[in-house]
Design a protein around this motif. Structure first.
Motif, PDB file in Angstrom:
ATOM      1  N   ALA A  65      83.000  58.203 -45.301  1.00  0.00           N
ATOM      2  CA  ALA A  65      82.842  58.618 -43.900  1.00  0.00           C
ATOM      3  C   ALA A  65      83.485  59.983 -43.669  1.00  0.00           C
ATOM      4  CB  ALA A  65      83.460  57.574 -42.978  1.00  0.00           C
TER       5      ALA A  65
ATOM      6  N   THR B  80      90.600  49.617 -34.830  1.00  0.00           N
ATOM      7  CA  THR B  80      89.396  50.271 -35.356  1.00  0.00           C
ATOM      8  C   THR B  80      88.442  49.285 -36.007  1.00  0.00           C
ATOM      9  OG1 THR B  80      90.487  50.663 -37.487  1.00  0.00           O
ATOM     10  CG2 THR B  80      90.635  52.418 -35.826  1.00  0.00           C
TER      11      THR B  80
ATOM     12  N   PRO C 129      87.058  48.858 -42.207  1.00  0.00           N
ATOM     13  CA  PRO C 129      85.951  49.695 -42.685  1.00  0.00           C
ATOM     14  C   PRO C 129      85.222  49.056 -43.860  1.00  0.00           C
ATOM     15  CG  PRO C 129      88.047  50.563 -43.465  1.00  0.00           C
ATOM     16  CD  PRO C 129      88.381  49.435 -42.536  1.00  0.00           C
TER      17      PRO C 129
ATOM     18  N   PRO D  74      78.650  51.098 -46.219  1.00  0.00           N
ATOM     19  CA  PRO D  74      77.347  50.766 -45.630  1.00  0.00           C
ATOM     20  C   PRO D  74      76.500  49.863 -46.510  1.00  0.00           C
ATOM     21  CG  PRO D  74      77.827  53.083 -45.284  1.00  0.00           C
ATOM     22  CD  PRO D  74      78.917  52.549 -46.183  1.00  0.00           C
TER      23      PRO D  74
ATOM     24  N   PRO E  36      80.954  48.305 -36.726  1.00  0.00           N
ATOM     25  CA  PRO E  36      80.115  49.096 -37.635  1.00  0.00           C
ATOM     26  C   PRO E  36      80.609  50.516 -37.888  1.00  0.00           C
ATOM     27  CG  PRO E  36      78.739  47.834 -36.133  1.00  0.00           C
ATOM     28  CD  PRO E  36      80.152  47.665 -35.665  1.00  0.00           C
ATOM     29  N   ASP E  37      81.276  51.137 -36.893  1.00  0.00           N
ATOM     30  CA  ASP E  37      81.729  52.512 -37.096  1.00  0.00           C
ATOM     31  C   ASP E  37      83.222  52.601 -37.413  1.00  0.00           C
ATOM     32  OD1 ASP E  37      82.770  51.854 -34.615  1.00  0.00           O
ATOM     33  OD2 ASP E  37      82.324  53.801 -33.713  1.00  0.00           O
TER      34      ASP E  37
ATOM     35  N   VAL F  59      84.203  55.527 -39.673  1.00  0.00           N
ATOM     36  CA  VAL F  59      84.086  56.825 -38.995  1.00  0.00           C
ATOM     37  C   VAL F  59      85.244  57.018 -38.017  1.00  0.00           C
ATOM     38  CG1 VAL F  59      82.661  58.204 -37.428  1.00  0.00           C
ATOM     39  CG2 VAL F  59      81.594  56.910 -39.285  1.00  0.00           C
ATOM     40  N   GLN F  60      85.589  55.954 -37.269  1.00  0.00           N
ATOM     41  CA  GLN F  60      86.750  56.054 -36.371  1.00  0.00           C
ATOM     42  C   GLN F  60      88.003  56.477 -37.129  1.00  0.00           C
ATOM     43  OE1 GLN F  60      87.677  53.024 -33.396  1.00  0.00           O
ATOM     44  NE2 GLN F  60      85.759  52.003 -33.900  1.00  0.00           N
TER      45      GLN F  60
ATOM     46  N   HIS G 190      88.008  60.127 -38.273  1.00  0.00           N
ATOM     47  CA  HIS G 190      88.361  61.041 -37.191  1.00  0.00           C
ATOM     48  C   HIS G 190      89.870  61.036 -36.928  1.00  0.00           C
ATOM     49  CE1 HIS G 190      84.521  62.609 -35.868  1.00  0.00           C
ATOM     50  NE2 HIS G 190      83.995  61.396 -35.861  1.00  0.00           N
TER      51      HIS G 190
END
Length: 348
Positions: free
Chosen positions: A24, A152, A155, A158, A333-334, A337-338, A341
């Motif tokens: 990510a 979050t 993770p 995918p 799902p994200d 990505v969280q 960041h």
């Protein structure tokens, strides 16, 4: 170009989430240099190599009577590694391997982002949390107004949710789809207790289910291998296809595995491993049971209760749907990505 060092080890449960975050991070900041440090376990190195990362190895001591004697040497090794790699930030997934490196990073004022998957912190994460710039939580719990803590989710790569039922059936050579498929997995290292249960109850289990069985390296299940039974010591690229094929699951209660099962909408019976790392598997399982997201059976009750629990679950479609619905909140799902960041923000 930022250089981010990922550290964690002790099991694939520490490695796989880091890989998800690393990918990510490369998507949102392609120029970022990603580096990995893990322990000496061969499965950790192989997992990272298969995902395209070549790790640096740190021989950190586990928490034991010898820890105070061995720690200073490994701490100096961690300092040398940081001097060599020159990271701008650290992402720690926990495990004993993270302590000397994160302490050295803290002393060098390198920002640390920590991720805790489980309901309760382990020893390593309790220490690292003191030095962390930010703590990401995998389980939905109160952050008590602490701006350093963010839920979050856990993770996932995918690919974990992109498996093919057809490929899973082909791998297992299951040609008769009139029977449900039971996935049995004891985490990346397997479970002797689950393996024993499957072996000793093979006849009754196979009277109802076809079985996919991740036994763990060096561990065995049903021998000789009967029809309708497919064992493998470890699954990486194959795992998404096994998830896609499974109708129900029987698993240990590591949070990464639980999240992968929830993401794949597999109703699950959990048999937590007791008495290790603040009894985190028991606490994970009971917290999710309270949410209505799983069924928990204790190891001591397995022989008397487990087959009945599994067959009743398969016979009860509304119950399976309720477990899937209640557990879906475990998968964000994200999440990767969280976290990516948050890592980049920690560098500012």
């Amino acid at each position: 170009m930022a250089r981010i060092l990922f550290v964690g080890g002790g099991s694939i449960g520490h490695i796989a989430p880091s890989v998800a975050v690393a990918h990510a991070l490369k998507r949102i900041a392609p120029d970022t240099r990603v580096l990995f440090v893990c322990g000496p376990r061969e499965e950790e190195k192989q997992f990272l190599s298969a995902e395209g990362w070549e790790p640096h190895i740190l021989h950190a001591p586990r928490f034991s009577c010898s820890f105070p004697l061995r720690f200073p040497r490994v701490y100096l090794q961690a300092h040398r590694l940081l001097k060599e790699l020159k990271p701008d930030g650290i992402f720690s997934k926990g495990g004993y391997i993270s302590v000397p490196l994160c302490l050295a990073a803290h002393r060098r004022r390198i920002p640390i982002v920590l991720h805790e998957s489980d309901v309760v912190n382990g020893y390593a994460n309790r220490l690292v949390a003191r030095w962390a710039h930010h703590v990401c939580l995998g389980f939905p719990m109160a952050t008590r107004g602490d701006a350093r803590r963010t839920f979050t989710g856990n993770p996932l790569r995918p690919a974990v949710t992109q498996g093919s039922t057809e490929e899973g059936l082909r791998l297992a050579k299951f040609t008769n789809r009139s029977r449900p498929v039971l996935l049995v997995m004891g985490g990346s290292q397997g479970s002797l207790a689950l393996n024993r249960y499957v072996a000793e109850h093979a006849a009754e289990l196979l009277s109802v289910f076809d079985i996919l069985h991740v036994t763990g390296q060096g561990k065995t299940g049903i021998e000789p291998k009967p029809d309708g039974y497919w064992p493998t010591p470890f699954a990486q690229k194959e795992m998404p296809h096994l998830y896609a094929t499974a109708d129900i699951a029987l698993s240990r209660a590591g949070m990464n595995t639980i999240t992968e099962l929830a993401a794949n909408k597999i109703p699950t019976v959990l048999m937590p491993l007791r008495g290790v790392a603040h009894d985190h598997q028991e606490k994970n399982a009971r917290a999710i049971e309270t949410m209505g997201g799983c069924i928990v059976v204790e190891e001591s009750d397995a022989d008397a209760q487990l087959f009945s629990i599994l067959t009743h679950l398969w016979d009860n479609l509304p119950r399976r749907r309720a477990l899937i619905e209640s557990s879906r909140h475990l998968w964000v799902p994200d999440a990767a990505v969280q976290i990516a960041h948050i890592i980049m923000e920690s560098l500012a």
